[in-house]
Scaffold this active site. Structure first.
Site, mmCIF file in Angstrom:
data_model
loop_
_atom_site.group_PDB
_atom_site.id
_atom_site.type_symbol
_atom_site.label_atom_id
_atom_site.label_comp_id
_atom_site.label_asym_id
_atom_site.label_seq_id
_atom_site.Cartn_x
_atom_site.Cartn_y
_atom_site.Cartn_z
ATOM 1 N NE ARG A 197 2.382 35.141 5.103
ATOM 2 C CZ ARG A 197 2.970 34.356 4.235
ATOM 3 N NH1 ARG A 197 2.645 34.435 2.971
ATOM 4 N NH2 ARG A 197 3.861 33.506 4.631
ATOM 5 C CG ASN A 257 0.865 37.943 1.741
ATOM 6 O OD1 ASN A 257 1.693 38.609 2.372
ATOM 7 N ND2 ASN A 257 1.122 36.734 1.282
ATOM 8 C CG HIS A 314 7.390 29.444 5.720
ATOM 9 N ND1 HIS A 314 8.684 28.997 5.545
ATOM 10 C CD2 HIS A 314 7.215 30.449 4.838
ATOM 11 C CE1 HIS A 314 9.277 29.712 4.607
ATOM 12 N NE2 HIS A 314 8.415 30.604 4.160
ATOM 13 C CD GLU A 346 1.861 30.699 2.673
ATOM 14 O OE1 GLU A 346 1.875 30.943 1.444
ATOM 15 O OE2 GLU A 346 2.862 30.797 3.389
ATOM 16 N NE ARG A 350 14.411 35.343 3.167
ATOM 17 C CZ ARG A 350 13.202 34.894 3.464
ATOM 18 N NH1 ARG A 350 12.974 34.288 4.613
ATOM 19 N NH2 ARG A 350 12.210 35.024 2.625
#
Ligand code: ADP
Length: 395
Positions: free
Chosen positions: A90, A9, A178, A376, A238
């Protein structure tokens, strides 16, 4: 020894990795680790399951390519007798084309590069990870697992912006992100509560990045992130939901450049921007600053609003799940959200919430509320095993 699967990742300042054994129905985690602090003070950290954790400093000039080489050297030195049978990556954006993981060849890599403009802050690092892994293991299958894939197939009304239709055709759509986390939670919920898992479920993935996903029958129906990872909930840095007219004002009346605007929206907004204290929920919860409390209140407010909206989209709520750093660990945020949704039939068990138990709703709650850790990496490993044909069932 069993086939080994490595997951990578690769982000802007870190490359996370994990090592799984493909010897059971669900991949078995052996090692997790990362090169962190790239561009500043890089260090290599590994944690061996049922074994030792270690950390060492790396050369300050280390780049992404060398970080990936460092990881693969460590794997080869530590497991000389093992075979790395597949590597899973990923990848943040799979565009319109990819609704499932894919084995990467030259054509796929070119397509992933063409998607860079859709995710300029993440996709280039993901691609660097793929290229580094291909160099280290040229004959091992590399599998791309997309954050957008789980959301492909949304209805037009959940996929489109009300711009001229040609923009939709061109691919300017609500992709959502996600997805690997939501897919993992969807599968876990089938084990934890198979009956409710088939109904209308909202999953709140609340970490530095935050979004919600509405599921029905275990499939994604709608999500709060859209074309980019800026839409929806406010996040660590964000902005989340914002009036596009405000962006036009900043560009035209304040003379902001596009890159200044991008920096504002991605790096200086959200919890950090509102509080002026931190992007980190732990710091905000410990702070006595009124603006820290206001940022937390804003976060909870927007989560409640979006849960109500998504409930309407899926025609009623059968279960709510909290996951990721804040969702799994913040008693205060979960309590704020659940208490604010009493009208929907949710009731909190305060003790279970304080203990971060798996079920945190009270017995009289009409709707169960779960805390379910996401994984994940395991989802990437599972997809990689399947795509590379290594699964125990496939043999
Ligand atoms: P990322 O999106 O970077 O993967 P994580 O899922 O690791 O993020 O979540 C990071 C967030 O979780 C941070 O805001 C952090 O403060 C928050 N967090 C972690 N532990 C706690 C805790 N015990 N209480 C409140 N917030 C927490």
């Amino acid at each position: 020894m069993a086939d080994l699967v490595v997951t990578l990742n690769a982000g802007s300042s870190s490359v996370k990795f994990a090592l799984f054994a493909a010897d059971a129905e669900w991949p078995r985690l052996m090692v997790s680790g990362a090169v962190e602090g790239l561009g500043a003070r890089p260090r290599f950290r590994v944690e061996i399951v049922d074994g030792k954790a270690s950390e060492r400093k790396l050369d300050a000039t280390l780049g992404h390519g060398q970080a990936i080489a460092e990881i693969f050297n460590w794997v080869e030195d530590s497991y000389p007798a093992a075979t790395v049978s597949a590597i899973g990556h990923r990848v943040v954006h799979g565009g319109l084309r990819y609704s499932a993981p894919v084995i990467i060849d030259a054509e796929t890599l070119a397509e992933l590069k063409a998607l860079i403009p859709l995710a300029p802050l993440h996709q280039p690092h993901n691609i660097a990870g793929i290229e580094g892994a291909c160099e280290a293991f040229p004959h091992v299958p590399q599998v791309a697992c997309f954050d957008t894939a789980f959301h492909r197939g949304h209805a037009f009304v959940d996929d489109a912006y009300a711009l001229p239709y040609s923009y939709y055709e061109q691919g300017l759509r609500r992709f959502g992100f996600h997805g690997l986390s939501y897919e993992y939670i969807s599968r876990r919920l089938r084990i934890i509560d198979p009956i409710h898992a088939e109904g209308g479920v909202i999953v709140a993935h609340l970490g530095n990045g935050a979004s919600l996903c509405a599921l029905k029958g275990g499939r994604s129906i709608a999500t709060t992130m859209g074309f980019s990872a800026l839409e929806g909930l406010p996040m660590g840095t964000r902005c989340g939901e914002i009036d596009p007219g405000l962006l036009l004002y900043l560009l035209h009346s304040e003379g902001m450049t596009p890159s200044e605007l991008s920096h504002l929206l991605y790096e200086r907004s959200g919890l950090l921007g509102l509080s002026g204290v931190s992007h980190d929920m732990r710091v905000l919860e410990a702070s006595k600053e009124p603006r820290a409390a206001a940022a937390i209140a804003y976060f909870i407010h927007r989560i409640k609003m979006e849960i109500a909206a998504l409930t309407a989209v899926i025609g009623g709520l059968d279960a709510l799940v909290f996951t990721a750093g804040i969702g799994e660990r913040s008693t205060r945020i979960r309590a704020g959200v659940v208490d604010g949704l009493g009208w929907l039939g949710l009731a909190l068990d305060k003790t279970a919430n304080a203990r971060h138990e798996s079920l945190i709703s009270a017995p009289q709650s009409r709707i169960p509320v779960f805390v379910t850790p996401t994984d994940e990496e395991a989802m990437i490993a599972r997809h990689t095993i399947e795509a590379a044909g290594l699964s125990v069932a496939a043999r």
